[in-house]
Scaffold this motif. Structure first.
Motif, PDB file in Angstrom:
ATOM      1  N   GLN A 121      33.626  27.867 -22.206  1.00 55.85           N
ATOM      2  CA  GLN A 121      34.127  28.167 -20.946  1.00 55.85           C
ATOM      3  C   GLN A 121      33.441  29.102 -19.829  1.00 55.85           C
ATOM      4  O   GLN A 121      33.255  28.907 -18.619  1.00 55.85           O
ATOM      5  CB  GLN A 121      35.709  28.912 -20.967  1.00 55.85           C
ATOM      6  N   LEU A 122      32.829  29.948 -20.569  1.00 55.88           N
ATOM      7  CA  LEU A 122      32.017  30.833 -19.664  1.00 55.88           C
ATOM      8  C   LEU A 122      30.680  29.982 -18.986  1.00 55.88           C
ATOM      9  O   LEU A 122      30.466  30.054 -17.809  1.00 55.88           O
ATOM     10  CB  LEU A 122      31.300  32.040 -20.683  1.00 55.88           C
ATOM     11  N   ILE A 123      30.134  29.277 -19.898  1.00 52.31           N
ATOM     12  CA  ILE A 123      28.948  28.484 -19.430  1.00 52.31           C
ATOM     13  C   ILE A 123      29.553  27.400 -18.289  1.00 52.31           C
ATOM     14  O   ILE A 123      29.175  27.075 -17.367  1.00 52.31           O
ATOM     15  CB  ILE A 123      28.304  27.689 -20.685  1.00 52.31           C
ATOM     16  N   GLY A 124      30.910  27.154 -18.735  1.00 55.71           N
ATOM     17  CA  GLY A 124      31.437  26.233 -18.061  1.00 55.71           C
ATOM     18  C   GLY A 124      31.576  26.504 -16.575  1.00 55.71           C
ATOM     19  O   GLY A 124      31.374  25.927 -15.651  1.00 55.71           O
ATOM     20  N   VAL A 125      32.065  27.688 -16.375  1.00 54.19           N
ATOM     21  CA  VAL A 125      32.451  28.588 -15.097  1.00 54.19           C
ATOM     22  C   VAL A 125      31.126  28.267 -14.448  1.00 54.19           C
ATOM     23  O   VAL A 125      31.102  28.205 -13.238  1.00 54.19           O
ATOM     24  CB  VAL A 125      33.027  29.751 -15.279  1.00 54.19           C
ATOM     25  N   ALA A 126      30.050  28.819 -15.036  1.00 52.72           N
ATOM     26  CA  ALA A 126      28.879  28.938 -14.411  1.00 52.72           C
ATOM     27  C   ALA A 126      28.144  27.451 -13.989  1.00 52.72           C
ATOM     28  O   ALA A 126      27.467  27.298 -13.117  1.00 52.72           O
ATOM     29  CB  ALA A 126      27.670  29.732 -15.081  1.00 52.72           C
ATOM     30  N   ALA A 127      28.476  26.600 -14.674  1.00 52.23           N
ATOM     31  CA  ALA A 127      28.026  25.034 -14.373  1.00 52.23           C
ATOM     32  C   ALA A 127      28.902  24.315 -13.600  1.00 52.23           C
ATOM     33  O   ALA A 127      28.880  23.256 -13.314  1.00 52.23           O
ATOM     34  CB  ALA A 127      27.931  24.493 -15.815  1.00 52.23           C
ATOM     35  N   GLY A 128      30.082  25.096 -13.036  1.00 53.29           N
ATOM     36  CA  GLY A 128      31.022  24.559 -11.694  1.00 53.29           C
ATOM     37  C   GLY A 128      31.890  23.520 -12.573  1.00 53.29           C
ATOM     38  O   GLY A 128      32.325  22.376 -11.981  1.00 53.29           O
ATOM     39  N   ILE A 129      32.171  23.571 -13.885  1.00 50.67           N
ATOM     40  CA  ILE A 129      33.155  22.721 -14.552  1.00 50.67           C
ATOM     41  C   ILE A 129      34.689  22.946 -13.749  1.00 50.67           C
ATOM     42  O   ILE A 129      34.975  24.037 -13.784  1.00 50.67           O
ATOM     43  CB  ILE A 129      33.146  22.670 -15.916  1.00 50.67           C
ATOM     44  N   GLU A 130      35.220  21.980 -13.891  1.00 43.98           N
ATOM     45  CA  GLU A 130      36.711  22.127 -13.115  1.00 43.98           C
ATOM     46  C   GLU A 130      37.545  22.744 -13.894  1.00 43.98           C
ATOM     47  O   GLU A 130      37.664  22.666 -15.374  1.00 43.98           O
ATOM     48  CB  GLU A 130      37.262  20.661 -12.893  1.00 43.98           C
TER      49      GLU A 130
END
Ligand code: SF4
Ligand code: SF4
Ligand code: FES
Lengths: 384, 294
Positions: B263-272
């Motif tokens: 999730q942390l990386i997901g936020v930085a990677a613009g995941i919905e």
């Protein structure tokens, strides 16, 4: 060796240490930096000796054997428990590091690096660390315990009671009454001894409130032990022996058993039922408000339809096959120890089934030693 | 793309579904193609290891065998406890031919494939903390964390026993910090980041467990963390869901958002948000989302 080789001067190191000094009478604490010149082969213990000898005679620490046998010199280096006499300084100094030395954790400090070991010893004593045999005297010759039988407690018997495992036990920080890794490893050393006759009584005692199910599986004890005892694995052996003997009244045991039931019925953990199966229905209802909070966030999956793995009948059939082969209890752990030892000793003979002895899978911990006639012994021990 | 067999484990299939969805959304961005394992079971979570060690070995051998059957040399985990259980069984089976032969005979007798020892068990964290994965991660995390102060929480069974895990120094780990930095966040250092969250005994010994849980939460907040990240869904459950119980036992209010690694990386990677599923957390992640959207 030539005369010249014997007298070659060793290289020297400039060793620096920061030591937490402490006086329990005044409660004063102070971090003191020492710098000494020392031969390049020195251990941490040698450096402390040099400091005490040449710089500050009031520095207090324990030592005796200087060779990793007596277990006296446990202390922390940068927060991690070590035997001072086992810790070489060369690499640390060459890396430019100035380590912080302090007393072990989870035990009261008497002075500087000396801790009061009484809480440690009282827990070891609570394990009744002596054989409660009760078997008959051998009629003619001595009883023999086979190598396979002794393998069950080989690692546990290596303990030198240094306390390094206890120093960082996370459960003991939170519950100081927890029997802890060293004492429980000692318990397994007796539960698994082929001469011991009171396994069930012992297991019942170790299953009490501050016993084996207090362990939070942080694995600090295995990480710190300088002797390869792996106390966490000894506790797992005690858990397996308890379940095997039907000693499962503790919530920890019920929790563990529920995973087995889940795996063989649905393949995956039946998470929703875990709390009532562990704590009992009444306590589970008391937790309802908390559980409802979790439910709102989908943290309590609904039990129906259950989450079932495909081909779960394989997992169930596997359970039945395994149970028939009778590697229950500690034996199930012991069978993997040889292979794990090869991680550290990859050249061990027999790594691939050839040379070297194999653990016989058919020894039950606590099985009485066989009586053998000396005359039949191929190694022919003559003394009686 | 590196193809890996993906072992979800129990939690990501059940109460931590957000870990599964965010991992699936993240994987292609960091060069991982996930092959699902549909027929596998729970690894035993340390509990079957303790209660029925021989069954534990067989269940894990079965998981390894199905992973090997996918043709990949890597079994990817997203949970510390799965990682230790599978790696331990893998070492036992790979270093002892006689033991492996017996286990394989049993596997085959119930219709499962045998295991030849050709799979390496790696946590997602290890696959993206160095090498190609890390390079791709730096590119993917373009949205950044805008200096968010993130406390890394490793948990136990991805570090210890290090002879079975072995990725990094268990007393001075660096992988989570490297990832936080690559995502544009600021790692917060604190002593309890390598200690226990209390999860294994949170039901049987709640008080003892809470005495462990409070340490990372308290220290991270004291050092000004906006959020905490963990590679383990069991640590996540304990840190997130049981955090409210610390209030009852200490009288103090804690509200530290806890993020799964993906999730942390997901936020930085613009995941919905639909993949990250922050609504499934007990402690609200809103303050983090708000801080990042300004
Ligand atoms: S188990 Fe290991 S660390 Fe613990 S007291 Fe014994 S030798 Fe020391
Ligand atoms: S694994 Fe258990 S006994 Fe060992 S240090 Fe952790 S809590 Fe203590
Ligand atoms: S002095 Fe005896 S173990 Fe170190």
């Amino acid at each position: 060796m030539t005369e010249a080789a014997v007298h070659t001067e060793p290289q020297t190191l400039e060793v620096a240490l920061k030591v937490w000094r402490y006086d329990s009478r005044t409660g004063e604490r102070e971090l003191v930096r020492y710098e000494v010149e020392a031969p390049d082969w020195v251990t941490l213990l040698d450096v402390l000796d040099i400091i005490k000898d040449r710089v500050d005679g009031t520095l207090a620490y324990r030592k005796s054997c200087r060779m990793m046998i007596c277990g006296s010199c446990g202390m922390r280096m940068d927060g991690a428990a070590v035997l001072a006499c086992r810790t070489r300084m060369k690499e640390i100094v060459e890396a430019g590091h100035v380590p912080v030395i302090s007393a072990m954790g989870n035990l009261p400090i008497v002075k500087d690096l000396v801790v009061d070991m009484e809480p440690f010893w009282s827990k070891v004593r609570a394990m009744k660390p002596w054989l409660q045999s009760g078997y008959e005297e051998p009629p003619e010759h001595e009883w023999r315990a086979s190598q396979e039988q002794m393998n069950v407690i080989h690692k546990e018997a290596l303990c030198i009671m240094c306390g390094c495992c206890v120093s960082e036990c996370n459960s003991m920080e939170s519950d100081p009454e927890f029997l802890g890794p060293a004492a429980l490893a000692k318990g397994m050393r007796f539960v698994g001894d082929p001469r011991e006759r009171n396994q069930v009584e012992r297991l019942n005692a170790y299953n009490e409130e501050h016993g084996i199910w207090d362990c939070t599986r942080c694995y600090f004890c295995n990480e710190r032990c300088p002797k390869g005892v792996d106390p966490r694995d000894a506790i797992a052996k005690l858990g397996a022996e308890s379940i095997k003997h039907g000693i499962d009244h503790d919530m920890g045991a019920k929790h563990a058993k529920w995973f087995v039931t889940s795996a063989k019925t649905t393949g995956w953990l039946r998470e929703t039922e875990l709390v009532p199966k562990t704590q009992g229905v009444v306590s589970a209802i008391k937790q309802t408000k908390f559980a409802m909070g979790l439910l709102r966030h989908g943290k309590v999956p609904l039990p129906f339809p259950p989450h079932v793995a495909e081909e779960v009948d394989e997992a169930r059939a596997l359970y039945n096959v395994v149970k028939q082969q009778g590697r229950d209890g500690a034996l199930g752990h012991v069978q993997g120890e040889r292979a794990l030892a090869r991680i550290d000793h990859p050249d061990d003979a027999g790594a691939h089934g050839g040379q070297g002895y194999r653990d016989s899978p058919d020894i039950t911990p606590g099985e009485p030693p066989v009586q053998r006639d000396i005359g039949e012994d191929p190694h022919g021990q003559q003394t009686r | 793309m590196k193809t890996v067999a993906y072992y979800r484990g129990c939690l990501a299939s059940l109460s931590a579904k957000e870990l599964d969805t965010s991992t699936r959304a993240l994987a292609p961005k960091v060069g991982l193609e996930l092959v699902d394992l549909e027929t596998v079971t729970c690894c035993g979570a340390g509990d079957i290891h303790e209660a029925e060690p021989d069954y534990y070995l067989h269940l894990n051998a079965r998981i390894l065998a199905y992973a090997e059957a996918t043709g990949s040399d890597t079994l990817m985990t997203v949970c510390n406890v799965c990682t230790l259980n599978l790696r331990q069984a893998n070492f036992m089976l790979s270093n002892d031919d006689v033991l492996r032969e017996r286990v394989n005979a049993n596997l085959e007798s119930v219709g499962a494939p045998p295991y030849s020892g050709g799979v390496d068990v790696r946590h997602l964290l290890w696959l993206i903390a160095e090498g190609d994965g890390y390079e791709l991660l730096k590119q993917a995390a373009h949205k950044g964390l805008k200096g968010l102060r993130v406390a890394p929480f490793y948990g136990c069974q991805i570090l210890r026993p290090s002879r079975l895990l072995g990725f990094e120094d268990p007393d001075r780990p660096w992988s989570l910090e490297a990832i936080i930095e690559a995502c544009g966040g600021e790692p917060v250092d604190y002593p309890a980041k390598i200690k226990c969250c209390g999860f294994p005994i949170i039901q049987a010994r709640e008080e003892t467990a809470l005495g462990e849980l409070i340490q990372p939460i308290e220290q991270a907040i004291e050092r000004g963390a906006d959020a905490m990240v963990t590679p383990c869904p069991l640590c996540h459950l304990s840190l997130d869901a049981w955090q409210s119980k610390l209030e009852a036992s200490t009288g103090r209010h804690f509200a530290l958002p806890i993020l799964h690694l993906s999730q942390l990386i997901g936020v930085a990677a613009g995941i919905e948000e639909s993949e990250l599923k922050f609504k499934r957390h007990v402690v609200s992640v809103k303050p983090v989302v708000e801080k990042l959207s300004v």
